[in-house]
Design an enzyme around this catalytic site. Structure first.
Site, PDB file in Angstrom:
ATOM      1  CB  CYS A  40       3.049  84.709 -13.310  1.00 44.59           C
ATOM      2  SG  CYS A  40       4.182  83.807 -12.224  1.00 44.59           S
ATOM      3  CB  CYS A  52      10.674  83.824 -15.588  1.00 44.17           C
ATOM      4  SG  CYS A  52      10.350  84.898 -14.174  1.00 44.17           S
TER       5      CYS A  52
END
Ligand code: DGL
Length: 289
Positions: free
Chosen positions: A192, A79
């Site tokens: 992302c 992440c």
């Protein structure tokens, strides 16, 4: 009390705010097929991208602490938001554990761009993080590439809801991409880990805009290579042998939702456990204390 030394047979812990990290997990499975893998989807606390940095840091430390109870030998922060916010604190807490983070691929983008204009799609939290801004300045100085930053508010949520190719997702993507294309970006960083999961929709939007030649940068493959390097350097690589490599899922939301994501995104059906991780004290009732 002495901590037992990690062994090659121990699992690798991988986590994300939700299903986005599966875009990294698939590269890890492909490159390291003999590793036991634990995947934690923090979908019950997603998204991270609109939360304050200190809240994300607390949450990441809680997830790492949970995974460490399963004896992980390494951690992959799958992440960008969590990496930018908390990888330093994680490394301080687990100084001898290999920890691989994910950061927007500005370096490969600077190498790929033909006109020096690179769009960066990421969460608000990532794009505001000091670590990210320092990286941007460093790569800009070294290469001259200009980075156009585009926060994609709500996109990770769409992907969590499984809306990978709905009209609403396409409209949202067009809204985020158009300003970057108008400014001449010929390269786009998927900053992302959720975004590679809508790569096909992004490509359709680019095609519609007459920009099918725009290069997309995803770092999942590089992250898996870095994990392999660190495991090898620590003599922690697991080589083939019984039992066969396993995959286990954990989620702070519904097991059925994570099972569905595993099935549709990776075509696998691992056991999935629901785990309650207490909400950080700095974040109660959906807001900062
Ligand atoms: N997958 C996460 C990332 O790579 C972010 C999604 C979120 O906002 O939680 O940044």
């Amino acid at each position: 009390m002495t901590t037992p030394l990690p062994s090659p047979g121990a699992p690798v812990g991988i986590f994300d705010s939700g299903v986005g990290g599966l875009s990294v997990l698939r590269h890890i499975q492909a490159q390291l097929p003999h590793e036991h893998l634990l995947y934690f989807a923090d979908s019950g606390f997603a998204p991270y991208g609109d939360k304050p940095e200190d809240v994300v840091v607390e949450r990441v430390l809680s997830l790492a602490s949970y995974l460490s109870t399963h004896g992980v030998k390494a951690l992959v922060v799958a992440c960008n938001t969590a990496t930018v916010a908390a990888v330093r604190e994680l490394r301080e807490r687990y100084p001898s554990m290999p920890i691989v983070g994910v950061e927007p691929g500005l370096k490969p983008a600077a190498a790929a761009t033909r006109n020096g204009k690179v769009g960066v799609l990421a969460t608000e939290r990532t794009l505001a993080g000091a670590k990210f801004l320092a990286l941007r300045d460093q790569i800009h100085e070294a290469t001259g590439a200009d980075f156009l930053l585009q926060p994609c508010v709500g996109l990770a949520d769409q992907i969590e809801f499984g809306e990978l190719d709905s009209d609403a997702t396409a409209a949202m993507l067009a809204r985020f991409l158009q300003p970057l294309l108008d400014q001449g970006a010929d390269t786009l960083v998927l900053g992302c880990t959720h975004y590679p999961l809508v790569r096909a929709s992004i490509e359709r939007v680019l095609e519609k805009a007459g920009k099918a030649d725009v290069t997309l940068i995803d770092t999942g493959d590089a992250v898996a290579r870095q994990l392999a390097r660190l495991l090898d350097a620590g003599s922690l690589l697991r080589h083939q042998g019984p039992p066969p490599a396993s995959l286990t899922g954990f989620t702070s939301a519904s097991a059925a939702a994570l099972k569905a994501a595993f099935a549709s995104l990776l075509g696998v059906d691992p056991p999935v456990h629901e785990v309650a991780i207490p909400v950080p004290p700095s974040w109660q009732n959906g807001t900062r204390n």
